[in-house]
Design a protein around this motif. Structure first.
Motif, PDB file in Angstrom:
ATOM      1  N   GLY A 166      -8.727 -15.756  -3.244  1.00 13.36           N
ATOM      2  CA  GLY A 166      -8.464 -15.273  -4.486  1.00 13.36           C
ATOM      3  C   GLY A 166      -8.673 -13.748  -4.525  1.00 13.36           C
ATOM      4  O   GLY A 166      -9.051 -13.509  -5.672  1.00 13.36           O
ATOM      5  N   PHE A 167      -8.494 -13.086  -3.226  1.00 15.84           N
ATOM      6  CA  PHE A 167      -8.670 -11.693  -3.611  1.00 15.84           C
ATOM      7  C   PHE A 167      -7.642 -11.100  -4.570  1.00 15.84           C
ATOM      8  O   PHE A 167      -6.591 -11.689  -4.601  1.00 15.84           O
ATOM      9  CB  PHE A 167      -8.395 -11.041  -2.143  1.00 15.84           C
ATOM     10  CG  PHE A 167      -8.390  -9.467  -2.193  1.00 15.84           C
ATOM     11  CD1 PHE A 167      -9.670  -8.656  -2.056  1.00 15.84           C
ATOM     12  CD2 PHE A 167      -7.181  -8.734  -2.128  1.00 15.84           C
ATOM     13  CE1 PHE A 167      -9.596  -7.616  -2.346  1.00 15.84           C
ATOM     14  CE2 PHE A 167      -7.335  -7.521  -2.312  1.00 15.84           C
ATOM     15  CZ  PHE A 167      -8.470  -6.701  -2.232  1.00 15.84           C
ATOM     16  N   PRO A 168      -7.824 -10.083  -5.511  1.00 19.82           N
ATOM     17  CA  PRO A 168      -7.046  -9.591  -6.219  1.00 19.82           C
ATOM     18  C   PRO A 168      -5.716  -8.915  -6.136  1.00 19.82           C
ATOM     19  O   PRO A 168      -5.823  -7.732  -6.287  1.00 19.82           O
ATOM     20  CB  PRO A 168      -8.116  -9.012  -7.380  1.00 19.82           C
ATOM     21  CG  PRO A 168      -9.088  -8.493  -6.458  1.00 19.82           C
ATOM     22  CD  PRO A 168      -9.405  -9.552  -5.464  1.00 19.82           C
ATOM     23  N   VAL A 169      -4.961  -9.475  -5.115  1.00 21.78           N
ATOM     24  CA  VAL A 169      -3.874  -8.692  -4.736  1.00 21.78           C
ATOM     25  C   VAL A 169      -3.060  -8.096  -5.834  1.00 21.78           C
ATOM     26  O   VAL A 169      -2.824  -8.949  -6.974  1.00 21.78           O
ATOM     27  CB  VAL A 169      -2.978  -9.638  -3.761  1.00 21.78           C
ATOM     28  CG1 VAL A 169      -1.610  -8.931  -3.352  1.00 21.78           C
ATOM     29  CG2 VAL A 169      -3.756 -10.238  -2.835  1.00 21.78           C
ATOM     30  N   GLY A 170      -2.746  -6.923  -5.855  1.00 20.22           N
ATOM     31  CA  GLY A 170      -1.959  -6.364  -7.061  1.00 20.22           C
ATOM     32  C   GLY A 170      -2.713  -5.954  -8.085  1.00 20.22           C
ATOM     33  O   GLY A 170      -2.260  -5.131  -8.877  1.00 20.22           O
ATOM     34  N   GLN A 171      -3.908  -6.281  -8.187  1.00 18.26           N
ATOM     35  CA  GLN A 171      -4.844  -6.117  -9.314  1.00 18.26           C
ATOM     36  C   GLN A 171      -6.022  -4.772  -8.975  1.00 18.26           C
ATOM     37  O   GLN A 171      -6.758  -4.356  -9.907  1.00 18.26           O
ATOM     38  CB  GLN A 171      -5.649  -7.274  -9.889  1.00 18.26           C
ATOM     39  CG  GLN A 171      -4.753  -8.575  -9.873  1.00 18.26           C
ATOM     40  CD  GLN A 171      -3.975  -8.316 -11.208  1.00 18.26           C
ATOM     41  OE1 GLN A 171      -4.257  -7.584 -12.095  1.00 18.26           O
ATOM     42  NE2 GLN A 171      -3.010  -9.063 -11.166  1.00 18.26           N
ATOM     43  N   VAL A 172      -5.891  -4.111  -7.873  1.00 18.58           N
ATOM     44  CA  VAL A 172      -6.679  -3.266  -7.580  1.00 18.58           C
ATOM     45  C   VAL A 172      -6.074  -1.968  -6.584  1.00 18.58           C
ATOM     46  O   VAL A 172      -4.785  -2.249  -6.226  1.00 18.58           O
ATOM     47  CB  VAL A 172      -7.859  -3.635  -6.766  1.00 18.58           C
ATOM     48  CG1 VAL A 172      -8.712  -4.666  -7.416  1.00 18.58           C
ATOM     49  CG2 VAL A 172      -7.407  -4.441  -5.294  1.00 18.58           C
ATOM     50  N   ASN A 173      -6.272  -0.985  -6.772  1.00 14.49           N
ATOM     51  CA  ASN A 173      -6.280   0.216  -5.867  1.00 14.49           C
ATOM     52  C   ASN A 173      -7.176   0.097  -4.953  1.00 14.49           C
ATOM     53  O   ASN A 173      -8.096   0.068  -4.688  1.00 14.49           O
ATOM     54  CB  ASN A 173      -6.191   1.427  -6.552  1.00 14.49           C
ATOM     55  CG  ASN A 173      -5.562   1.586  -7.939  1.00 14.49           C
ATOM     56  OD1 ASN A 173      -6.014   2.075  -8.984  1.00 14.49           O
ATOM     57  ND2 ASN A 173      -4.248   1.290  -7.903  1.00 14.49           N
ATOM     58  N   ILE A 174      -6.399   0.099  -3.468  1.00 20.88           N
ATOM     59  CA  ILE A 174      -6.933   0.076  -2.203  1.00 20.88           C
ATOM     60  C   ILE A 174      -6.780   1.531  -1.520  1.00 20.88           C
ATOM     61  O   ILE A 174      -5.933   2.060  -1.321  1.00 20.88           O
ATOM     62  CB  ILE A 174      -6.380  -1.071  -1.139  1.00 20.88           C
ATOM     63  CG1 ILE A 174      -6.745  -2.460  -1.845  1.00 20.88           C
ATOM     64  CG2 ILE A 174      -7.233  -0.959   0.021  1.00 20.88           C
ATOM     65  CD1 ILE A 174      -5.825  -3.593  -1.271  1.00 20.88           C
TER      66      ILE A 174
END
Length: 440
Positions: A133-141
């Motif tokens: 469930g890593f928030p892919v697309g929901q965070v700036n990395i």
């Protein structure tokens, strides 16, 4: 200590497309210090949570709900401190120890993006392999690396020298006085490397042997990390790979050979250990290519590669290189000089690749006739880059490469001054961080 990455954080803070920020990087590269200082300098107040230091925080705050409004109320009560959207920076540190905290970033973005949230972790790359469930697309990395040579110059208050090499508009030699001074300072950087604690020790003491003692402490902390965080069946293998890197790199053929670790060892014995170190950001993997065409990934031989440590100072420490021999040189240094310089170059190129999709490091060989240390891509062109630790002008491998592929420009990085001779551009080692600008 000033970090160039502060500028990226300021852009993030004011960006209309801002999402919760995930800051990745190896342990002790300065993520926590940087975020705390950024909060002090740019926000009214901050909330700091360390999920490794206080293991109760995860279940206490996230056990029942990931609703950001509920979480904000809990944080206000727990820390007895007000939280204002846009004026408070919330820092989740060692977030890999709390998957719920990591997953909550998705809901902060979707439902409460007015709050500014940064998450950081030392082993995020490792942990994310097993996190659901890593928030892919929901965070700036973003990625933080050891201080580079330019940041080192700022730390030692040599900003005039830095301006001299960053404000170049014409490819021509640096004033010889400045060039000689930069080479001397570069030798010191080869010893300190870019770990903030090592550089701080140098700033306080100007004693390079105390720098080595600090690096030994950092290396011991990494060994403890291996034992604490790696799969139990991989711990010894990770240590063996890590400790074998200096002996791998001093060979004339620097490709990674499993039997150097243990007689009779094969790839499947150590593949997972190598990957763990890659995901922990502790080593750079450089792949062999036989044809320098785009995309470079299509021409990789995955079974032939080199491994470099992520920080040149730590490499010198684990190799047992006395600071005196790096400054003045002797027979032992001749043996390690090439690998030390290549490790520095790998460190620079790895940082320049930060955030690029499927970006890797590559080197080229040609049927045993020639080997070019690195092959780089810039603006859809491929350039060979030869690394020289001395002042020799020999370039047989570059000549073979240029003849074979009709190269308009080949690159060498060495202690020599900046210059272009025919189709060869020589970039001083201390200027390598500016390679994109020079090519442009």
């Amino acid at each position: 200590m000033e970090r160039v990455f502060t500028t990226e954080l300021q852009k993030w803070q004011t960006s209309p497309d801002r999402k919760p920020l995930v800051l990745m990087g190896a342990r002790q590269v300065g993520k926590t210090f940087l975020l705390k200082k950024f909060a002090t300098d740019n926000y009214e107040n901050s909330i700091y949570l360390n999920f490794d230091k206080d293991r109760r925080l995860g279940p206490l705050l996230f056990g029942e709900s990931l609703d950001p409004k509920v979480l904000i109320d809990k944080l206000i009560i727990h820390f007895k401190q007000n939280i204002k959207a846009g004026s408070t920076l919330i820092i989740f540190d060692e977030v890999q120890e709390s998957p719920d905290a990591l997953n909550s970033l998705k809901y902060f973005h979707e439902e409460a993006n007015e709050y500014h949230v940064c998450a950081a972790g030392s082993l995020l790359g490792v942990k994310l392999l097993n996190t659901q469930g890593f928030p892919v697309g929901q965070v700036n990395i973003e990625y933080l690396y050891p201080l580079d040579f330019f940041e080192f110059l700022v730390a030692i208050q040599e900003t005039q020298l830095l301006a001299e090499i960053k404000n170049i508009t014409v490819i021509s030699p640096i004033v010889e006085f400045f060039h000689a001074k930069l080479i001397d300072l570069f030798k010191i950087y080869l010893i300190t490397g870019g770990m903030p604690e090592a550089i701080n020790t140098y700033l306080k003491t100007r004693n390079l042997y105390q720098v080595r003692e600090k690096q030994a402490e950092i290396l011991n902390a990494y060994y403890l990390d291996f034992a604490k965080h790696a799969p139990k069946e991989q711990v010894m293998k990770i240590m063996q790979v890590w400790e074998s890197i200096p002996s791998q790199l001093v060979k004339e053929n620097k490709k990674f050979i499993y039997s150097v670790i243990r007689q009779g060892a094969r790839a499947n014995d150590f593949e997972m250990a190598i990957q763990w170190l890659v995901e922990a950001d502790l080593i750079c993997k450089t792949y062999n290519i036989s044809v320098p065409n785009l995309p470079l990934t299509a021409y990789v031989n995955p079974e032939i590669f080199k491994l470099y440590m992520f920080d040149v100072g730590l490499y010198g420490a684990i190799a047992g290189l006395d600071p005196e021999i790096i400054i003045h040189g002797d027979e032992l240094f001749k043996e390690f000089k090439g690998s030390l310089t290549e490790t520095y170059v790998a460190q620079v190129l790895h940082k320049l690749n930060a955030g690029k999709i499927r970006a890797g490091l590559y080197y080229w060989t040609s049927n045993g006739r020639a080997e070019v240390d690195f092959v780089i891509q810039h603006n859809n062109k491929v350039y060979p880059l030869e690394v020289k630790s001395g002042t020799s002008s020999k370039q047989r491998s570059l000549a073979v490469y240029a003849d074979k592929y009709n190269s308009q420009l080949v690159l060498r990085t060495s202690p020599q001054n900046l210059k272009v001779t025919g189709n060869l551009m020589n970039i001083p080692l201390y200027m390598l961080g500016n390679i994109r600008m020079l090519l442009s």
